[in-house]
Design a protein around this motif. Structure first.
Motif, PDB file in Angstrom:
ATOM      1  N   THR A  59       0.848  -1.175   0.011  1.00  0.00           N
ATOM      2  CA  THR A  59      -0.179   0.064   0.110  1.00  0.00           C
ATOM      3  C   THR A  59       0.870   1.225  -0.101  1.00  0.00           C
ATOM      4  O   THR A  59       0.660   2.195  -0.796  1.00  0.00           O
ATOM      5  CB  THR A  59      -0.840   0.113   1.261  1.00  0.00           C
ATOM      6  OG1 THR A  59      -1.897  -1.327   1.267  1.00  0.00           O
ATOM      7  CG2 THR A  59      -1.895   1.225   1.361  1.00  0.00           C
ATOM      8  N   LYS A  63       1.527   3.949  -3.133  1.00  0.00           N
ATOM      9  CA  LYS A  63       1.231   5.555  -2.812  1.00  0.00           C
ATOM     10  C   LYS A  63       2.527   6.314  -3.241  1.00  0.00           C
ATOM     11  O   LYS A  63       2.383   7.353  -4.023  1.00  0.00           O
ATOM     12  CB  LYS A  63       1.219   5.900  -1.316  1.00  0.00           C
ATOM     13  CG  LYS A  63       0.564   7.278  -1.031  1.00  0.00           C
ATOM     14  CD  LYS A  63      -0.644   7.528  -1.844  1.00  0.00           C
ATOM     15  CE  LYS A  63      -1.826   6.957  -1.218  1.00  0.00           C
ATOM     16  NZ  LYS A  63      -3.014   7.086  -1.789  1.00  0.00           N
ATOM     17  N   GLU A  66       2.493   6.279  -7.091  1.00  0.00           N
ATOM     18  CA  GLU A  66       1.204   7.254  -7.656  1.00  0.00           C
ATOM     19  C   GLU A  66       1.924   8.532  -7.725  1.00  0.00           C
ATOM     20  O   GLU A  66       1.649   9.244  -8.723  1.00  0.00           O
ATOM     21  CB  GLU A  66       0.116   6.916  -6.637  1.00  0.00           C
ATOM     22  CG  GLU A  66      -1.123   8.034  -7.069  1.00  0.00           C
ATOM     23  CD  GLU A  66      -2.211   7.778  -6.131  1.00  0.00           C
ATOM     24  OE1 GLU A  66      -2.906   8.716  -6.279  1.00  0.00           O
ATOM     25  OE2 GLU A  66      -2.013   6.798  -5.244  1.00  0.00           O
ATOM     26  N   PHE A  98      -3.217   9.575   4.926  1.00  0.00           N
ATOM     27  CA  PHE A  98      -2.662   8.233   4.483  1.00  0.00           C
ATOM     28  C   PHE A  98      -1.930   7.506   5.470  1.00  0.00           C
ATOM     29  O   PHE A  98      -1.021   6.703   5.346  1.00  0.00           O
ATOM     30  CB  PHE A  98      -1.856   8.420   3.140  1.00  0.00           C
ATOM     31  CG  PHE A  98      -2.873   9.262   2.213  1.00  0.00           C
ATOM     32  CD1 PHE A  98      -4.117   8.332   2.120  1.00  0.00           C
ATOM     33  CD2 PHE A  98      -2.435  10.003   1.128  1.00  0.00           C
ATOM     34  CE1 PHE A  98      -4.870   9.078   0.865  1.00  0.00           C
ATOM     35  CE2 PHE A  98      -2.857  10.533   0.315  1.00  0.00           C
ATOM     36  CZ  PHE A  98      -4.217  10.013   0.071  1.00  0.00           C
TER      37      PHE A  98
END
Length: 526
Positions: A59, A63, A66, A98
């Protein structure tokens, strides 16, 4: 010794020996396989932790990629647009929801870097093997990193365009502290009473698991960096009392079963053999009478007669069990009806409300040509049964409820679900009651379900309940006109209510209003 006693003793010995063999067949293998079973349990928890950390690393890596693979970031670095980088990358990610505790961005084009997080880690991060490897290979890299006895998940991604055709313009580093907040979901997966502690010293792989007491075992979960080196351990303590107590529970329960079996079987065998012996003596007496010349003495057809009696007894037993089961369900339904009546006495607003909601729900369900109209009717009649657990001063309060009081009222669908949860016949009904305050857009309660995940019966009852509430007098307001209530239902179509069911409601609402509510029938009539 009489034949009756011999049969009785022989039968009891067979039962006792079978029970002891069964006991030994369960307890002995359980003792022998205790270590294997605990190893299997620990291995399952280790696999769970592997998956958990892999997901967290993935995850965070996703991120970083991204934001790093972003043409706008490359342009901002080339133009030295530092405010844009802070607003959209570094400062934004650090303050975003986040759960990112460390943000580091560096440029290869000119001397620029920016760091958010614990400042003492800024210099340490730049010299880590993970960062140097990412610089050397130009590829994303993720791993656990230990800073000052604090464990981090760190991911490093080169800054490049979306297709990766350009050379690296710098690096974006994101880090997340592996603290109690991150580990909280993992504790639920491992067990309610599990404890996870980080160990950064004495990094020697110990035994697979250690038995701490009669309830807990512990094991070390190794934390490795990207080169596979152990940098820390998670010391996991978990509750295995359910297994440790298994041997005792099995021994106790099986012993009780053996004792009860011996008592019951002794009673049954004694009376059965006594009856057989009596029949045998009657046969002997009849034979003796014939042998003595009494030819008028005849033997009764005991065998045929006993078989008939046995069949009748079995049928009678079956009938009695069926009657008892039906009577139990009748008693439970009467209990629910009594609770409903008690609720109507407790809350004057509820009086007649459930009957009207049931009438409206049946009208909508009939227009939809549903098959389980009876279940929807029953659910509608009992949809507010959970309010029996709401204090009376809240139900009858004149004026708006406080947030705390409203939260208590919001618990009534769950309370109603629990009341009906103990009987299997209410499997579908209890879920209609549980979810009749869910919203079509997911903003309802108690679980925030949306769309088709809400049972159709609950979606129907939601409309009927709201319509009757608006057209009924409340302690803090008068009833709304029917047309205004219909308009309010239509305004909430697509948000609170299923728009397809609202359309059907519009077509049948006036017919339902004209139709009087059917009187409530008893459970036996249903």
């Amino acid at each position: 010794m009489r034949l009756t006693h011999k049969y009785l003793i022989g039968t009891l010995l067979c039962i006792l020996i079978s029970a002891l063999l069964t006991l030994m067949g369960i307890i002995l293998p359980l003792y022998r396989t205790e270590t294997t079973t605990l190893d299997y349990t620990v291995n399952n928890r280790i696999r769970t932790m592997d998956v958990f950390f892999e997901r967290n690393i993935q995850t965070l890596s996703d991120k970083a990629i991204e934001y790093a693979y972003w043409d706008d970031l490359i342009m901002a670095l080339e133009n030295e647009n530092i405010p844009w980088i802070r607003d959209n990358i570094t400062e934004y990610l650090f303050h975003s929801p986040f759960n990112i505790d460390l943000v580091y961005l560096t440029s290869d084009s000119y001397d620029y870097h920016e760091f958010y997080g614990d400042e003492s880690l800024s210099n340490q991060l730049a010299v880590t093997d993970l960062f140097q490897t990412a610089r050397r290979t130009g590829e994303p890299a993720s791993s656990f990193v230990l800073f000052d006895k604090q464990l981090y998940i760190v991911t490093i991604s080169p800054i490049t365009n979306t297709d990766g055709s350009l050379s690296s313009k710098g690096f974006l580093v994101l880090g997340r502290t592996v603290d109690d907040e991150v580990l909280y979901p993992l504790v639920d997966y491992i067990g309610d009473e599990a404890v996870i502690q980080l160990k950064t010293s004495h990094l020697i792989q110990g035994p697979h698991h250690t038995i701490k007491d009669h309830r807990h075992i512990s094991f070390n979960y190794p934390v490795r960096d990207f080169k596979g080196r152990i940098i820390a351990f998670h010391d996991v303590t978990m509750d295995v009392s359910y297994f440790m107590n298994l041997k005792y529970l099995l021994f106790r329960n099986i012993s009780l079963i053996i004792i009860l079996s011996l008592i019951i079987c002794s009673y049954i065998v004694y009376h059965v053999i006594r009856k057989l012996t009596f029949q045998f003596e009657q046969s002997v007496n009849a034979i003796e009478n014939i042998a003595n010349g009494n030819y008028e003495e005849k033997m009764d057809e005991q065998g045929s007669y006993e078989l008939q009696i046995l069949a009748k007894s079995i049928n009678k037993l079956s009938t009695n069990i069926h009657q008892k089961t039906f009577q139990m369900r009748e008693n439970y339904l009467r209990t629910i009806e009594t609770l409903s009546t008690a609720l109507e006495v407790k809350d004057p607003y509820t009086m007649g409300h459930s009957d009207r909601v049931s009438k409206y729900s049946m009208g909508i369900a009939s227009a939809l040509s549903l098959k389980d109209i009876d279940r929807i009717e029953t659910a509608a009649l009992m949809h507010d049964i959970g309010k029996i657990g709401i204090p009376e001063y809240i139900l009858n309060k004149n004026g708006r409820l406080t947030p705390e009081e409203f939260q208590i009222v919001r618990e009534h669908p769950e309370k109603g679900y629990r009341i009906l949860d103990i009987i299997e016949d209410f499997h579908e009904i209890k879920y209609m009651i549980r979810y009749h305050h869910e919203w079509y857009n997911g903003n309802g309660y108690p679980q925030g379900l949306s769309g088709g995940s809400i049972p159709i019966g609950a979606r129907i009852i939601a409309i009927a309940d709201a319509f009757d509430a608006m057209t009924s007098h409340r302690p803090y307001r008068l009833a709304l006109p029917i047309e205004q209530a219909i308009d309010e239902i239509n305004k909430m179509a697509g948000s609170q209510f299923d728009p397809a069911i609202v359309a059907v409601f519009n077509s049948v609402v006036y017919d339902m209003i004209k139709t009087p509510a059917a009187p409530r029938t008893s459970a036996s009539e249903n």
